[in-house]
Each structure stands twice: as C-alpha cells, then as structure tokens.
Design a protein around this motif. Structure first.
Motif, PDB file in Angstrom:
ATOM      1  N   GLU A   5       0.825  -1.185   0.000  1.00 32.52           N
ATOM      2  CA  GLU A   5       0.000   0.000   0.000  1.00 32.52           C
ATOM      3  C   GLU A   5       0.868   1.248   0.000  1.00 32.52           C
ATOM      4  O   GLU A   5       1.977   1.255   0.532  1.00 32.52           O
ATOM      5  N   PRO A   6       0.378   2.341  -0.592  1.00 36.19           N
ATOM      6  CA  PRO A   6       1.154   3.577  -0.583  1.00 36.19           C
ATOM      7  C   PRO A   6       1.286   4.133   0.823  1.00 36.19           C
ATOM      8  O   PRO A   6       0.314   4.171   1.567  1.00 36.19           O
ATOM      9  N   ARG A   7       2.491   4.538   1.204  1.00 37.84           N
ATOM     10  CA  ARG A   7       2.683   5.121   2.525  1.00 37.84           C
ATOM     11  C   ARG A   7       2.147   6.545   2.563  1.00 37.84           C
ATOM     12  O   ARG A   7       1.765   7.052   3.607  1.00 37.84           O
ATOM     13  N   GLU A   8       2.144   7.225   1.448  1.00 32.37           N
ATOM     14  CA  GLU A   8       1.552   8.543   1.354  1.00 32.37           C
ATOM     15  C   GLU A   8       0.327   8.461   0.446  1.00 32.37           C
ATOM     16  O   GLU A   8       0.383   7.831  -0.608  1.00 32.37           O
ATOM     17  N   ASP A 121      -8.036   4.391  -1.994  1.00 27.92           N
ATOM     18  CA  ASP A 121      -6.660   4.151  -2.433  1.00 27.92           C
ATOM     19  C   ASP A 121      -5.880   3.218  -1.515  1.00 27.92           C
ATOM     20  O   ASP A 121      -4.738   2.878  -1.826  1.00 27.92           O
ATOM     21  N   ARG A 122      -6.467   2.810  -0.397  1.00 23.51           N
ATOM     22  CA  ARG A 122      -5.822   1.827   0.470  1.00 23.51           C
ATOM     23  C   ARG A 122      -6.593   0.516   0.362  1.00 23.51           C
ATOM     24  O   ARG A 122      -7.656   0.346   0.967  1.00 23.51           O
ATOM     25  N   PRO A 123      -6.079  -0.433  -0.405  1.00 20.17           N
ATOM     26  CA  PRO A 123      -6.811  -1.677  -0.660  1.00 20.17           C
ATOM     27  C   PRO A 123      -7.251  -2.405   0.600  1.00 20.17           C
ATOM     28  O   PRO A 123      -8.301  -3.045   0.610  1.00 20.17           O
ATOM     29  N   SER A 124      -6.482  -2.312   1.683  1.00 21.43           N
ATOM     30  CA  SER A 124      -6.810  -3.067   2.890  1.00 21.43           C
ATOM     31  C   SER A 124      -8.133  -2.642   3.512  1.00 21.43           C
ATOM     32  O   SER A 124      -8.703  -3.383   4.320  1.00 21.43           O
ATOM     33  N   SER A 130     -11.316  -3.317  -7.396  1.00 15.25           N
ATOM     34  CA  SER A 130     -10.202  -3.459  -8.337  1.00 15.25           C
ATOM     35  C   SER A 130      -8.976  -4.119  -7.717  1.00 15.25           C
ATOM     36  O   SER A 130      -8.002  -4.381  -8.414  1.00 15.25           O
ATOM     37  N   ALA A 131      -8.998  -4.376  -6.406  1.00 16.86           N
ATOM     38  CA  ALA A 131      -7.880  -5.055  -5.745  1.00 16.86           C
ATOM     39  C   ALA A 131      -8.442  -6.023  -4.721  1.00 16.86           C
ATOM     40  O   ALA A 131      -9.434  -5.725  -4.049  1.00 16.86           O
ATOM     41  N   THR A 190     -13.063 -11.953   1.062  1.00 12.32           N
ATOM     42  CA  THR A 190     -12.294 -11.000   0.261  1.00 12.32           C
ATOM     43  C   THR A 190     -13.147 -10.340  -0.811  1.00 12.32           C
ATOM     44  O   THR A 190     -14.145 -10.892  -1.275  1.00 12.32           O
ATOM     45  N   THR A 191     -12.692  -9.144  -1.212  1.00  7.19           N
ATOM     46  CA  THR A 191     -13.401  -8.389  -2.246  1.00  7.19           C
ATOM     47  C   THR A 191     -13.289  -9.067  -3.602  1.00  7.19           C
ATOM     48  O   THR A 191     -14.228  -9.014  -4.409  1.00  7.19           O
ATOM     49  N   GLY A 192     -12.147  -9.707  -3.874  1.00  9.28           N
ATOM     50  CA  GLY A 192     -11.929 -10.308  -5.187  1.00  9.28           C
ATOM     51  C   GLY A 192     -12.922 -11.406  -5.505  1.00  9.28           C
ATOM     52  O   GLY A 192     -13.476 -11.456  -6.612  1.00  9.28           O
TER      53      GLY A 192
END
Length: 325
Positions: A5-8, A121-124, A130-131, A190-192
């Motif tokens: 995941e992006p840290r920012e 933007d944070r998949p978790s 989409s993720a 899970t979302t997938g």
C-alpha cells in the motif's frame, strides 16, 4: 498498512473545489466565522477555505482515524493548525459536537458524501473491487458491521433489498441467490471473490456497458455497512438548524439516492408553509432558506477529465435567510 500500500496518499483532488469555495465564501469571509466540514477526509476543501479566509475557524468531523491523522498533518503543514478543531465523530452527531464545543450557530456547513480518496486508495480497507482485500468497507474501523457480515449473514430477501435499494442493481435477486449458494460452500472474506461472483451473475450483454459489473453491489454494501443514507437523513435538518442567518450549507452527492434526500431536505426550508386556504401568504410561514444552485450542479467536463472520480458528483447549496418564528 500492508507493504504494497502507498505510505503517502495519492495526490488528493477535491471534487468541485472552486465551486464549493465560491458558494461558501460569502458566509465565511468575516473574522470569527465558523465552518463545519462534516466529512473532513483529506481536508482538501477545508484547506482551500482556510487559505481564502484568514479569519475562518473550521470544525472538522470524520469517523475515520486514518483520514483524521492525514488531515491533521496536512493542516499543520499549511500553517493552519490553530484554526481547526478535529473531532472523531459521525456527522449526524453534529448537534452534540457543537454543544460540546459551546458553539450555538455556524456560518457554513459542508458535506462531501461518499467514500474518500484515502479509503479507495488503500486496498486493505476493502472499498474497491479493483484489488483483492478483506471484505470490510467500514469508514470507522471499529464499527460493528463489516461487508463480510452483510454478505455472509443476511437472508436472501434482505440482501437483495440492500442491493436493489442502495445499489439500484436490477439483477439484485440473481446476485443474492448466487451469494447464498456460494457462501454455503465457503464464507466470503475477500473483495476479489465477491467481485468475480457478481460479474458472473450479470448477463454478458449487460457486463459490456456501465463500468465494472460489481460497482453497484459494492456501493450498496458500503452504504449498508456505514448507514450512509440514515446518517444523511438525520444530519441535514440539524445542519440547517445550526446555520446563522446568512449561513450557507453545501452538499456534494455521488448518486441519486443521496441527491434525492438532499433535495427534499433543502426544499423544506425554501417553501412557504402558509396553511392551505389562507387568502395571502403569512409572514411567519415565509421560507427560511433560499436555494443557491439550480438543481444538482454537475462538475465541468474539464474537471472530470482531470479527476474522473468527480463525474457522478452533484452539488446543492442553500442559504438561511431568516430564523423560524
């Protein structure tokens, strides 16, 4: 936060930013004016308002601790930390928040509805189809109900009703039947897996248009998990009531259900309530609000090109013209 995941957070592009600043500006330009940003998110709108109005104070509400932390960082970096009060609250708690802070009336209220960029933007967090991620969707991670709870425990009729009402999904019954069939084999986690099942449940011809086939189902589950429409229905009268004369409310919606609730709530104050049969309008029943927008205004084509997430946004606004008798 997982390693991938992006840290920012990605560059945050607030929806309808210029129009929001324009609509709220006349009410928030005086020293000591108070704006309540009921959906603080990453503070994009709040920062623009603070930059534009040096005497403005902001009360920022958000139930998401990740969003509050990032908003606080951005506000401090912009040098506005002493002008903002951050409150961990769902926005229908507005009356209690104002009472706790000793604020009797405010000059502005902003509601930017839907899911925030940080959450998407944070998949978790499980908001995106989409993720592949845990099937969560809670805006407040400590909330009692997850999307997995809904998918794995709701009976067919209740699940189909959620998908149909909140997602306006015409294949709600088929999707609900498929979910019940598959969850007997193994619960959804899970979302997938859910996104794939939804895709397979929708006729191929329909899948070719209208974006991702799971979009409506994921919207419906998110609304159910977070009671989004219930919270909106409760906050709008309270927000209008908190406005000083000359104060303004601005609401950004992202689907027809939110827009309809907003339209109806604002119409209450903008309508003459003189009892039927009276020969002339009665001053004490005159409107207490005036609309500032013509219907739900959409973003420009230029904005949606830069920020595709703005495409479904609509903004409505109104100003308090007098106190009720």
């Amino acid at each position: 936060m997982s390693a991938d995941e992006p840290r920012e957070p990605a560059l945050h592009v607030p929806v309808l930013l210029d129009r929001v600043v324009e609509l709220l500006g006349p009410a928030c330009s005086t020293d000591g004016a108070v704006l309540v940003d009921c959906t603080l998110g990453l503070a994009g709108h709040t920062l623009a308002m603070l930059d534009a109005h040096p005497g403005l104070r902001v009360i920022g509400l958000d139930r998401d601790p990740d969003a509050r932390a990032e908003a606080a960082r951005r506000i401090a970096a912009a040098g506005h930390g002493d002008r903002v009060t951050l409150v961990p609250a769902v926005f229908d708690e507005l009356p209690e928040v104002l009472a706790e802070l000793g604020v009797t009336e405010v000059q502005g209220v902003l509601l930017d509805l839907g899911v925030s960029s940080l959450q998407l933007d944070r998949p978790s967090r499980g908001f995106s189809y989409s993720a592949d991620a845990p099937l969560d969707m809670r805006m407040d991670p400590s909330g009692p109900l997850t999307a997995a709870d809904v998918v794995n425990t709701y009976p067919h009729g209740q699940l189909a009703r959620v998908l149909s009402t909140y997602g306006e999904e015409r294949f709600a019954g088929r999707i609900a039947s498929a979910i019940l069939r598959e969850r007997e084999k193994q619960p959804f986690t899970t979302t997938g897996r859910l996104a794939e099942l939804v895709r397979d449940s929708i006729p191929a011809a329909t899948r070719r248009t209208g974006g991702h086939p799971a979009k409506r189902t994921f919207q419906a589950l998110r609304i159910e998990v977070n009671d989004e429409l219930g919270v909106l229905t409760r906050v709008l009268p309270a927000a209008v009531d908190a406005l000083a004369v000359g104060g303004r409310i601005v609401v950004i919606t992202f689907h027809s259900l939110e827009d309809r609730i907003t339209k109806q709530a604002l119409a209450v104050g903008t309508t003459d309530s003189t009892p039927h049969g009276m020969p002339v309008p009665m001053p004490e029943h005159a409107p207490t609000m005036r609309l500032l927008t013509r219907g739900g205004e959409a973003p420009s084509e230029a904005e949606t090109t830069v920020n595709p997430r703005a495409a479904s946004a609509r903004v409505r606004a109104a100003e308090r013209t007098r106190r009720a008798a």
